[in-house]
Scaffold this motif. Structure first.
Motif, PDB file in Angstrom:
ATOM      1  N   ALA A  90       0.841  -1.195   0.000  1.00 35.35           N
ATOM      2  CA  ALA A  90       0.000   0.000   0.000  1.00 35.35           C
ATOM      3  C   ALA A  90       0.877   1.248   0.000  1.00 35.35           C
ATOM      4  O   ALA A  90       0.575   2.235  -0.675  1.00 35.35           O
ATOM      5  N   ARG A  91       1.962   1.203   0.725  1.00 36.42           N
ATOM      6  CA  ARG A  91       2.893   2.331   0.789  1.00 36.42           C
ATOM      7  C   ARG A  91       3.407   2.683  -0.608  1.00 36.42           C
ATOM      8  O   ARG A  91       3.413   3.849  -0.997  1.00 36.42           O
ATOM      9  N   GLN A  92       3.820   1.674  -1.350  1.00 33.31           N
ATOM     10  CA  GLN A  92       4.335   1.921  -2.701  1.00 33.31           C
ATOM     11  C   GLN A  92       3.291   2.615  -3.580  1.00 33.31           C
ATOM     12  O   GLN A  92       3.591   3.565  -4.286  1.00 33.31           O
ATOM     13  N   VAL A  93       2.071   2.156  -3.522  1.00 33.73           N
ATOM     14  CA  VAL A  93       1.000   2.728  -4.339  1.00 33.73           C
ATOM     15  C   VAL A  93       0.682   4.151  -3.883  1.00 33.73           C
ATOM     16  O   VAL A  93       0.586   5.080  -4.698  1.00 33.73           O
ATOM     17  N   LEU A  94       0.539   4.345  -2.586  1.00 36.62           N
ATOM     18  CA  LEU A  94       0.172   5.663  -2.065  1.00 36.62           C
ATOM     19  C   LEU A  94       1.255   6.709  -2.324  1.00 36.62           C
ATOM     20  O   LEU A  94       0.957   7.861  -2.635  1.00 36.62           O
ATOM     21  N   GLU A  95       2.511   6.303  -2.219  1.00 36.24           N
ATOM     22  CA  GLU A  95       3.602   7.252  -2.458  1.00 36.24           C
ATOM     23  C   GLU A  95       3.650   7.699  -3.912  1.00 36.24           C
ATOM     24  O   GLU A  95       4.049   8.827  -4.202  1.00 36.24           O
ATOM     25  N   THR A  96       3.210   6.840  -4.835  1.00 35.85           N
ATOM     26  CA  THR A  96       3.177   7.267  -6.242  1.00 35.85           C
ATOM     27  C   THR A  96       2.121   8.346  -6.474  1.00 35.85           C
ATOM     28  O   THR A  96       2.164   9.039  -7.478  1.00 35.85           O
ATOM     29  N   HIS A  97       1.207   8.488  -5.513  1.00 35.10           N
ATOM     30  CA  HIS A  97       0.165   9.513  -5.603  1.00 35.10           C
ATOM     31  C   HIS A  97       0.458  10.701  -4.684  1.00 35.10           C
ATOM     32  O   HIS A  97      -0.440  11.486  -4.365  1.00 35.10           O
ATOM     33  N   GLY A  98       1.707  10.805  -4.225  1.00 37.00           N
ATOM     34  CA  GLY A  98       2.120  11.965  -3.444  1.00 37.00           C
ATOM     35  C   GLY A  98       1.998  11.838  -1.939  1.00 37.00           C
ATOM     36  O   GLY A  98       2.289  12.791  -1.220  1.00 37.00           O
ATOM     37  N   ALA A  99       1.590  10.706  -1.439  1.00 37.90           N
ATOM     38  CA  ALA A  99       1.454  10.538   0.008  1.00 37.90           C
ATOM     39  C   ALA A  99       2.820  10.291   0.643  1.00 37.90           C
ATOM     40  O   ALA A  99       3.733   9.776   0.006  1.00 37.90           O
ATOM     41  N   THR A 100       2.941  10.681   1.893  1.00 33.20           N
ATOM     42  CA  THR A 100       4.122  10.342   2.682  1.00 33.20           C
ATOM     43  C   THR A 100       3.675   9.324   3.718  1.00 33.20           C
ATOM     44  O   THR A 100       2.779   9.602   4.514  1.00 33.20           O
ATOM     45  N   ILE A 101       4.299   8.165   3.698  1.00 37.33           N
ATOM     46  CA  ILE A 101       3.913   7.070   4.593  1.00 37.33           C
ATOM     47  C   ILE A 101       5.042   6.821   5.580  1.00 37.33           C
ATOM     48  O   ILE A 101       6.202   6.715   5.201  1.00 37.33           O
ATOM     49  N   ARG A 102       4.684   6.708   6.838  1.00 32.54           N
ATOM     50  CA  ARG A 102       5.664   6.393   7.867  1.00 32.54           C
ATOM     51  C   ARG A 102       5.170   5.142   8.610  1.00 32.54           C
ATOM     52  O   ARG A 102       4.227   5.215   9.373  1.00 32.54           O
ATOM     53  N   LEU A 103       5.838   4.021   8.338  1.00 29.24           N
ATOM     54  CA  LEU A 103       5.474   2.771   9.002  1.00 29.24           C
ATOM     55  C   LEU A 103       6.234   2.648  10.316  1.00 29.24           C
ATOM     56  O   LEU A 103       7.363   3.129  10.435  1.00 29.24           O
ATOM     57  N   SER A 104       5.616   2.043  11.311  1.00 27.15           N
ATOM     58  CA  SER A 104       6.230   1.816  12.624  1.00 27.15           C
ATOM     59  C   SER A 104       6.730   3.110  13.246  1.00 27.15           C
ATOM     60  O   SER A 104       7.820   3.172  13.810  1.00 27.15           O
ATOM     61  N   THR A 105       5.953   4.163  13.129  1.00 27.30           N
ATOM     62  CA  THR A 105       6.318   5.467  13.663  1.00 27.30           C
ATOM     63  C   THR A 105       5.278   5.887  14.689  1.00 27.30           C
ATOM     64  O   THR A 105       4.085   5.833  14.426  1.00 27.30           O
ATOM     65  N   GLU A 106       5.746   6.303  15.858  1.00 25.78           N
ATOM     66  CA  GLU A 106       4.824   6.763  16.888  1.00 25.78           C
ATOM     67  C   GLU A 106       4.408   8.207  16.615  1.00 25.78           C
ATOM     68  O   GLU A 106       5.164   8.981  16.031  1.00 25.78           O
ATOM     69  N   ALA A 107       3.219   8.558  17.055  1.00 20.64           N
ATOM     70  CA  ALA A 107       2.714   9.920  16.911  1.00 20.64           C
ATOM     71  C   ALA A 107       1.962  10.293  18.180  1.00 20.64           C
ATOM     72  O   ALA A 107       1.282   9.464  18.776  1.00 20.64           O
ATOM     73  N   ASP A 108       2.114  11.531  18.594  1.00 22.31           N
ATOM     74  CA  ASP A 108       1.372  12.034  19.744  1.00 22.31           C
ATOM     75  C   ASP A 108      -0.023  12.483  19.338  1.00 22.31           C
ATOM     76  O   ASP A 108      -0.962  12.424  20.123  1.00 22.31           O
ATOM     77  N   GLU A 109      -0.143  12.952  18.095  1.00 24.96           N
ATOM     78  CA  GLU A 109      -1.446  13.373  17.592  1.00 24.96           C
ATOM     79  C   GLU A 109      -1.415  13.417  16.070  1.00 24.96           C
ATOM     80  O   GLU A 109      -0.339  13.427  15.463  1.00 24.96           O
ATOM     81  N   ILE A 110      -2.581  13.443  15.455  1.00 21.26           N
ATOM     82  CA  ILE A 110      -2.707  13.600  14.020  1.00 21.26           C
ATOM     83  C   ILE A 110      -3.388  14.938  13.792  1.00 21.26           C
ATOM     84  O   ILE A 110      -4.492  15.173  14.285  1.00 21.26           O
ATOM     85  N   ILE A 111      -2.726  15.808  13.070  1.00 17.35           N
ATOM     86  CA  ILE A 111      -3.263  17.137  12.797  1.00 17.35           C
ATOM     87  C   ILE A 111      -4.023  17.092  11.493  1.00 17.35           C
ATOM     88  O   ILE A 111      -3.494  16.672  10.458  1.00 17.35           O
ATOM     89  N   VAL A 112      -5.285  17.534  11.525  1.00 19.88           N
ATOM     90  CA  VAL A 112      -6.128  17.538  10.346  1.00 19.88           C
ATOM     91  C   VAL A 112      -6.469  18.970   9.986  1.00 19.88           C
ATOM     92  O   VAL A 112      -6.942  19.745  10.820  1.00 19.88           O
ATOM     93  N   GLU A 113      -6.182  19.338   8.744  1.00 18.87           N
ATOM     94  CA  GLU A 113      -6.523  20.657   8.221  1.00 18.87           C
ATOM     95  C   GLU A 113      -7.320  20.489   6.931  1.00 18.87           C
ATOM     96  O   GLU A 113      -6.881  19.766   6.038  1.00 18.87           O
ATOM     97  N   LYS A 114      -8.466  21.143   6.868  1.00 10.82           N
ATOM     98  CA  LYS A 114      -9.325  21.060   5.697  1.00 10.82           C
ATOM     99  C   LYS A 114      -9.645  19.622   5.303  1.00 10.82           C
ATOM    100  O   LYS A 114      -9.622  19.250   4.140  1.00 10.82           O
ATOM    101  N   GLY A 115      -9.882  18.788   6.296  1.00 14.32           N
ATOM    102  CA  GLY A 115     -10.258  17.407   6.062  1.00 14.32           C
ATOM    103  C   GLY A 115      -9.119  16.479   5.676  1.00 14.32           C
ATOM    104  O   GLY A 115      -9.345  15.346   5.288  1.00 14.32           O
ATOM    105  N   ARG A 116      -7.861  16.940   5.794  1.00 15.01           N
ATOM    106  CA  ARG A 116      -6.715  16.111   5.413  1.00 15.01           C
ATOM    107  C   ARG A 116      -5.715  16.055   6.558  1.00 15.01           C
ATOM    108  O   ARG A 116      -5.474  17.061   7.222  1.00 15.01           O
ATOM    109  N   ALA A 117      -5.132  14.907   6.769  1.00 19.02           N
ATOM    110  CA  ALA A 117      -4.068  14.780   7.764  1.00 19.02           C
ATOM    111  C   ALA A 117      -2.828  15.465   7.208  1.00 19.02           C
ATOM    112  O   ALA A 117      -2.405  15.201   6.091  1.00 19.02           O
ATOM    113  N   VAL A 118      -2.259  16.360   8.020  1.00 19.17           N
ATOM    114  CA  VAL A 118      -1.055  17.081   7.583  1.00 19.17           C
ATOM    115  C   VAL A 118       0.116  16.793   8.510  1.00 19.17           C
ATOM    116  O   VAL A 118       1.202  17.204   8.311  1.00 19.17           O
TER     117      VAL A 118
END
Length: 101
Positions: free
Chosen positions: A73-101
């Motif tokens: 899925a990462r390979q496919v999504l990255e070809t469409h401009g997404a940045t994927i971080r597997l096995s990465t911790e996050a304190d929060e997900i920031i959403v702006e205009k309906g999109r995670a930034v």
């Protein structure tokens, strides 16, 4: 149609007790409980029935294990401009205009 007669409020254990007399067969029929993570005495019979139906039609497991799904899925999504971080911790997900930034 195949779900007719299944009460989703009933546990798998209750369903099997009512419909199956052989204890060994009950064990075989409930053996996939680990796939949805609830013991037969706690799980609704409905997800069990859906999963059993899925397997009966010839389910498969991806080559390379479950992690292969994320990596492909990462390979496919990255070809469409997404940045994927597997096995990465996050304190929060920031959403702006309906999109995670």
């Amino acid at each position: 149609a195949w779900l007719r007669g299944i009460d989703p409020n009933q546990t798998l254990q209750t369903y099997l007790t009512r419909h199956v007399s052989d204890e060994q067969l009950k064990g075989i029929l409930s053996g996939i409980w680990g796939d949805y993570g609830a013991l037969p005495r706690e799980a609704s019979v409905l997800p069990h029935a859906v999963l059993t139906h899925h397997y009966a039609k010839g389910a498969f497991y991806p080559e390379g294990g479950a992690s292969a799904i994320g990596h492909n899925a990462r390979q496919v999504l990255e070809t469409h401009g997404a940045t994927i971080r597997l096995s990465t911790e996050a304190d929060e997900i920031i959403v702006e205009k309906g999109r995670a930034v």
